[in-house]
Design an enzyme around this catalytic site. Structure first.
Site, PDB file in Angstrom:
ATOM      1  N   ASP A 188       0.814  -1.123  -0.100  1.00  0.00           N
ATOM      2  CA  ASP A 188       0.041   0.089  -0.032  1.00  0.00           C
ATOM      3  C   ASP A 188       1.013   1.351   0.057  1.00  0.00           C
ATOM      4  OD1 ASP A 188      -1.677   2.068   0.352  1.00  0.00           O
ATOM      5  OD2 ASP A 188      -2.830   1.273   2.094  1.00  0.00           O
ATOM      6  N   HIS A 193       0.484   8.108   3.466  1.00  0.00           N
ATOM      7  CA  HIS A 193       1.317   7.420   4.446  1.00  0.00           C
ATOM      8  C   HIS A 193       2.865   7.841   4.449  1.00  0.00           C
ATOM      9  CE1 HIS A 193      -2.378   5.267   5.459  1.00  0.00           C
ATOM     10  NE2 HIS A 193      -2.418   4.884   4.271  1.00  0.00           N
TER      11      HIS A 193
END
Length: 287
Positions: A188, A193
Site C-alpha cells: 500500500d 502515509h
C-alpha cells in the site's frame, strides 16, 4: 452519481493467482513490530529462519492479494474510508506459497444521498498446491460520496462493543517514526502515509499510519501477550477502524478475556483517541 449498484455487483474475480516468499512474511512481521528485541526467542521465528520453523502473522492475509476493481469502479475514491476488517483463518498461513483468490462485492448498504454507502467486499483464498481454504478476508468500505445508489445483499453482523468493565490487560506498543515507510513496502503505497505535503492536503499534520498496520500491531500484541507466540491459536480477527494513528505514537491495547476469545481496542493515549474499536479475536479449539 458516478457509480451504480449494478456496477458494484459486477465486481468479481475468480481464481486469481498470487505468490509470495518468506521474504514477504518476514517483512510483514517486522512492519507490525516483531523483532524489536532480536534476542527474544518467541519473536525470532517470525522474522528469520533459524532452527525453529518459520511462523507467520495471521493478519498478513490482508496484504497477500491486491485487487483494483473497486478503486476503478467509478466510486469517489477521495472520500473512501476503510471502516472494518474481518478475517477468518482456516489454518496457519504458509511462510511461502502460491495462493488462489476469489474476490467480489457481497453487499451494499445505502445510507442515503448525503451519507454515503457501505460496500462489503470479500476475498476467499485457498492454497494452490492442495486447493484447500486458507482464509477469508472481508473489508467494509465507507464510500462517503456515493450514497443514494440502493442496497443489495446481506451485510455481516454488527461487531460487538467492548465490555463495560475495565480491561483485563493493557499492553503498550511504541510505534516508530518511520513505521509507515516500512509498512508501505507490503504493497500500500498511498502517499498519504509517506508524503508530508499530501498528508497536509488530506487534513493531517503529518503522514498517518496505515489502518491495517495498526490492525497488525494489535494482532502482534495478542500473539505475544495472550497466545505465548503461537500464531496457530488465532482463528478470527475482526475490528472497526475509528481514528488514524501517527507514526511515533504510543498505542495502548486494551484486552478483555472472554474465554475462547478476547475483545480488544487500541488507543493513542497522548491524544485520547480510540484508533481501533470493537475488536474480536477468536481462538482455535485444538482436539
Amino acid at each position: 452519481m458516478a457509480v451504480t449498484i449494478e456496477q458494484l455487483q459486477a465486481i468479481r474475480a475468480e481464481a486469481a493467482r498470487f505468490s509470495y516468499s518468506d521474504r514477504e512474511s518476514f517483512l510483514y512481521a517486522l512492519s507490525v513490530g516483531f523483532g524489536r528485541d532480536p534476542l527474544n526467542p518467541g519473536e525470532l521465528p517470525y522474522v528469520c529462519e533459524n532452527e525453529d520453523a518459520i511462523r507467520t502473522v495471521p493478519t498478513m492475509a490482508t496484504v497477500l492479494t491486491q485487487f483494483s476493481a473497486l478503486r476503478e469502479s467509478g466510486i469517489d475514491y477521495s472520500k473512501v474510508l476503510h471502516a472494518e476488517q474481518r478475517l477468518k483463518v482456516f489454518r496457519p498461513l504458509p511462510a511461502a506459497a502460491t495462493i488462489v483468490a476469489d474476490y467480489g462485492v457481497t453487499a451494499v448498504v445505502d445510507k442515503g444521498p448525503e451519507k454515503g454507502a457501505l460496500i462489503f467486499v470479500e476475498t476467499r483464498v485457498r492454497n494452490a498446491d492442495d486447493g484447500q481454504p486458507l482464509y477469508t478476508a472481508g473489508a467494509t468500505i465507507m464510500a462517503r460520496g456515493d450514497g443514494g445508489i440502493g442496497s443489495v445483499g446481506d451485510a455481516p453482523d454488527v461487531l460487538p462493543s467492548p465490555p463495560a468493565r475495565a480491561p483485563d490487560q493493557v499492553v503498550s506498543f511504541q510505534t516508530l517514526p518511520g513505521q509507515a515507510l516500512l509498512y508501505r513496502l507490503n504493497g500500500d503505497r498511498n502517499p498519504l502515509h509517506s508524503n508530508p505535503a499530501m498528508a497536509l492536503r488530506g487534513g493531517f499534520s503529518q503522514p498517518i499510519l496505515h489502518g491495517l498496520c495498526t490492525y497488525g500491531v494489535a494482532c502482534k500484541t495478542i500473539i505475544a501477550s495472550i497466545c505465548g507466540y503461537d500464531h496457530a491459536r488465532i482463528e478470527q480477527f475482526d475490528v472497526r477502524f475509528t481514528s488514524p494513528v501517527y507514526p511515533g505514537e504510543q498505542l495502548d491495547i486494551d484486552i478483555w478475556n472472554e474465554g475462547t476469545s478476547v475483545m480488544f481496542r487500541c488507543r493513542a493515549p497522548a491524544r485520547n483517541v480510540i484508533a481501533l474499536n470493537n475488536g474480536v479475536c477468536t481462538f482455535r479449539a485444538f482436539a
